[in-house]
Design a protein around this motif. Structure first.
Motif, mmCIF file in Angstrom:
data_model
loop_
_atom_site.group_PDB
_atom_site.id
_atom_site.type_symbol
_atom_site.label_atom_id
_atom_site.label_comp_id
_atom_site.label_asym_id
_atom_site.label_seq_id
_atom_site.Cartn_x
_atom_site.Cartn_y
_atom_site.Cartn_z
ATOM 1 N N UNK A 13 -12.285 38.375 -26.564
ATOM 2 C CA UNK A 13 -11.753 37.130 -26.004
ATOM 3 C C UNK A 13 -12.719 36.489 -25.013
ATOM 4 N N UNK A 14 -13.500 37.300 -24.310
ATOM 5 C CA UNK A 14 -14.456 36.745 -23.343
ATOM 6 C C UNK A 14 -15.492 35.857 -24.026
ATOM 7 N N UNK A 15 -15.951 36.248 -25.206
ATOM 8 C CA UNK A 15 -16.926 35.410 -25.912
ATOM 9 C C UNK A 15 -16.281 34.113 -26.408
ATOM 10 N N UNK A 16 -15.007 34.153 -26.736
ATOM 11 C CA UNK A 16 -14.305 32.929 -27.127
ATOM 12 C C UNK A 16 -14.215 31.977 -25.938
ATOM 13 N N UNK A 17 -13.940 32.522 -24.757
ATOM 14 C CA UNK A 17 -13.899 31.698 -23.553
ATOM 15 C C UNK A 17 -15.274 31.083 -23.300
ATOM 16 N N UNK A 18 -16.327 31.865 -23.493
ATOM 17 C CA UNK A 18 -17.688 31.335 -23.335
ATOM 18 C C UNK A 18 -17.924 30.143 -24.257
ATOM 19 N N UNK A 19 -17.522 30.279 -25.528
ATOM 20 C CA UNK A 19 -17.713 29.191 -26.491
ATOM 21 C C UNK A 19 -16.925 27.943 -26.080
ATOM 22 N N UNK A 20 -15.690 28.136 -25.637
ATOM 23 C CA UNK A 20 -14.871 27.001 -25.237
ATOM 24 C C UNK A 20 -15.432 26.313 -23.995
ATOM 25 N N UNK A 21 -15.899 27.099 -23.040
ATOM 26 C CA UNK A 21 -16.488 26.517 -21.826
ATOM 27 C C UNK A 21 -17.754 25.737 -22.153
ATOM 28 N N UNK A 22 -18.553 26.235 -23.079
ATOM 29 C CA UNK A 22 -19.748 25.502 -23.503
ATOM 30 C C UNK A 22 -19.360 24.183 -24.153
ATOM 31 N N UNK A 23 -18.321 24.219 -24.975
ATOM 32 C CA UNK A 23 -17.869 23.015 -25.679
ATOM 33 C C UNK A 23 -17.431 21.938 -24.686
ATOM 34 N N UNK A 69 -1.013 15.503 -26.753
ATOM 35 C CA UNK A 69 -2.408 15.122 -27.009
ATOM 36 C C UNK A 69 -3.363 16.240 -26.587
ATOM 37 N N UNK A 70 -3.140 16.786 -25.397
ATOM 38 C CA UNK A 70 -4.014 17.841 -24.895
ATOM 39 C C UNK A 70 -3.894 19.107 -25.733
ATOM 40 N N UNK A 71 -2.688 19.437 -26.126
ATOM 41 C CA UNK A 71 -2.485 20.596 -26.991
ATOM 42 C C UNK A 71 -3.250 20.417 -28.298
ATOM 43 N N UNK A 72 -3.265 19.208 -28.837
ATOM 44 C CA UNK A 72 -4.026 18.911 -30.050
ATOM 45 C C UNK A 72 -5.522 19.076 -29.835
ATOM 46 N N UNK A 73 -6.021 18.633 -28.678
ATOM 47 C CA UNK A 73 -7.447 18.800 -28.363
ATOM 48 C C UNK A 73 -7.815 20.279 -28.260
ATOM 49 N N UNK A 74 -6.967 21.045 -27.607
ATOM 50 C CA UNK A 74 -7.228 22.479 -27.459
ATOM 51 C C UNK A 74 -7.143 23.158 -28.818
ATOM 52 N N UNK A 75 -6.163 22.786 -29.643
ATOM 53 C CA UNK A 75 -6.054 23.309 -31.014
ATOM 54 C C UNK A 75 -7.364 23.094 -31.774
ATOM 55 N N UNK A 76 -7.880 21.865 -31.729
ATOM 56 C CA UNK A 76 -9.103 21.534 -32.459
ATOM 57 C C UNK A 76 -10.274 22.381 -31.963
ATOM 58 N N UNK A 78 -10.117 25.362 -30.510
ATOM 59 C CA UNK A 78 -9.900 26.754 -30.924
ATOM 60 C C UNK A 78 -10.227 26.952 -32.399
ATOM 61 N N UNK A 79 -9.834 25.993 -33.236
ATOM 62 C CA UNK A 79 -10.092 26.100 -34.666
ATOM 63 C C UNK A 79 -11.571 25.971 -34.998
ATOM 64 N N UNK A 80 -12.348 25.357 -34.095
ATOM 65 C CA UNK A 80 -13.781 25.168 -34.322
ATOM 66 C C UNK A 80 -14.624 26.354 -33.832
ATOM 67 N N UNK A 81 -14.000 27.359 -33.255
ATOM 68 C CA UNK A 81 -14.751 28.510 -32.753
ATOM 69 C C UNK A 81 -15.505 29.194 -33.881
ATOM 70 N N UNK A 82 -16.715 29.616 -33.584
ATOM 71 C CA UNK A 82 -17.577 30.243 -34.584
ATOM 72 C C UNK A 82 -17.087 31.635 -34.954
#
Length: 92
Positions: A13-23, A69-76, A78-82
């Motif tokens: 999960x930490x690497x997922x947080x890293x990816x989201x923070x970079x985004x 709207x924000x939930x949709x942005x976060x969904x997008x 999360x779905x784009x995570x590598x």
């Protein structure tokens, strides 16, 4: 203030947080010093916390419309995570 949360199974999960923070680093205010990590958007906030075998995501906004709207942005995001396939279910 509407709030929703999702618990997503994740081995790292930490690497997922890293990816989201970079985004979101250029466009949003990201506070990685707090636990959970806080990302402030114009219309609300998202909190990310790495837990054993899962990522906890919380979204809050000032009203129902901006929350959706924000939930949709976060969904997008999360779905784009590598390299990750997630089944996202939001709970109010």
């Amino acid at each position: 203030m509407p709030i929703s949360r999702a618990e997503l199974p994740a081995e790292d999960a930490a690497s997922l947080i890293d990816q989201l923070c970079e985004r979101w680093a250029d466009a949003e205010a990201v506070d990685r010093t707090s636990d959970p990590v806080r990302i402030d958007f114009a219309n609300g906030s998202c909190y990310l916390q790495a837990q054993p075998d899962k990522l906890l995501v919380v979204v809050e906004a000032v009203d129902d419309e901006t929350h959706d709207q924000l939930e949709g942005e976060v969904d997008a995001a999360l779905e784009a995570l590598k390299g990750v396939s997630l089944d996202i279910v939001w709970e109010a």
